[in-house]
Write an enzyme that holds these catalytic residues in place. Sequence first.
Site, PDB file in Angstrom:
ATOM      1  N   LYS A 114       0.865  -1.192   0.000  1.00 22.45           N
ATOM      2  CA  LYS A 114       0.000   0.000   0.000  1.00 22.45           C
ATOM      3  C   LYS A 114       0.892   1.229   0.000  1.00 22.45           C
ATOM      4  CE  LYS A 114      -4.476   0.742   0.160  1.00 22.45           C
ATOM      5  NZ  LYS A 114      -5.503  -0.130  -0.404  1.00 22.45           N
ATOM      6  N   ASP A 154      -6.427   4.208  -5.316  1.00 15.23           N
ATOM      7  CA  ASP A 154      -7.085   4.016  -4.019  1.00 15.23           C
ATOM      8  C   ASP A 154      -7.854   5.312  -3.751  1.00 15.23           C
ATOM      9  OD1 ASP A 154      -6.958   1.926  -1.737  1.00 15.23           O
ATOM     10  OD2 ASP A 154      -6.701   3.806  -0.678  1.00 15.23           O
TER      11      ASP A 154
END
Length: 422
Positions: A114, A154
């Site tokens: 991430k 995202d």
Amino acid sequence: MTKLTTTQTIEDNNICGDCRQRLNKILTTDQYSEAEIDLLHRPKRTLTFAVPIRMDSGEVKTFNAYRVLYNDALGPGKGGIRFHSDVHLQEVKNLAFLMALKCSLVNIPFGGAKGGVEVDPRTLTRNEVERLSRSFIREVHPFIGERTDIPAPDVNTNSTIMGYMADEYAKIRGYFVPGIITGKSVLLGGSAGRTEATSLGGAYILKTYLEHIRKDIKNTTVAVQGFGNVGLHVVKILYEWGAKVVAVSDSKKGIYNQNGLDIETLLKSEKIGALPEGYKAKEITNEELLLLDVDVLVPAAISHQITNNNAREIKARVILELANDPITAEADEVLEDNGVVIIPDIIANAGGVMVSYFEWIQNSTNDYWTIEKVYSELESRLVMAFKKVIQESNQDLTDLRKQSYRLAINRIIEAEKGRGRL
Ligand code: NAD
């Protein structure tokens, strides 16, 4: 073998909060070695770096940025990059951990990763967003790659931003490498079906669960929190499949009609705030939506919506977690005691990363799939993974979250052992 007690803390570089509590729940009931426990609690690589950009005014501003590779035993890192003022390292680590579990659980050859930049993108112009995206790639490029760590969109990042990032990476490498990043526009090598993938995946999972409990989707009432990309598409799909969607909300307000909302008008309006005058629904708050007496509640907005404060009042029989981490670990236990079935995020919303994987395959082979092939591969792979979770949770008498975690963790550990690293 060592057993970890729930009071034992492993600090520093490790995951925290709900992720750690849920992981420890498995580690305290099953037997794991100290080395396995240590490996599961901490990311493989944590990068903190500064991303400078020249603003339109001419001044230079520098933003904090992060990229975490949680695990790479099953394959390269995979996970989005978010632009948000609340981004911090601990959150990025936890999200990378969830990505590692998600990829492992649905059996795709990726580890978890991430990234994020601590910035409120609403304060930037379009050109500043582009410079930020390019600067992020210039700083992180030695640590990403189509065989090492593959980013994606995202929160507050999208296919346009993926296009800037892919282009900046191409400048560094000297040629365009489509597999460096997923979530691109179809023109740049993105996959058909990526926009609705998370919602469609969630709908396939819900359909599988309803079949398992022998409930007809046509007699199923649904309430959906969140009406962004994921919320809108899941409302559309479940309505088309015959479910009765009785309530929907966004950050401002919710609407409710116990006989079923007029979904065609809602979809045409795209926004709850843009509904025509006379639309037949009662206005409700977000808090009220969560407490409705429905068969299925779908949190599809933000994290930590169901907590110790409201879990006791939840009346839904099933919760399909399309948002990441919408239920706190404490609330899990209350819901479990009350017989509410939670279909956890790491399987319920895995359709997005599954289609990102399809995009990466298509980029590697230069063979681009039809939408029909994307949908059928998505359904068969997700349903197979979920049926295994259901079957093993019945055998082991555990809830779906615990069984999902257990399967995902064990596959990562087996891969680590297979590589001789454990
Ligand atoms: P989005 O930004 O398009 O939509 C978010 C929606 O949530 C909006 O309708 C917004 O009004 C609403 N919202 C925001 N704050 C709220 C609040 N306090 N209460 C109620 N509603 C609120 O985001 P999205 O892409 O639809 O993602 C939704 C969730 O799904 C997020 O948790 C995201 O992490 C998760 N998710 C998304 C994907 C994907 O492919 N987009 C994949 C996996 C998980």
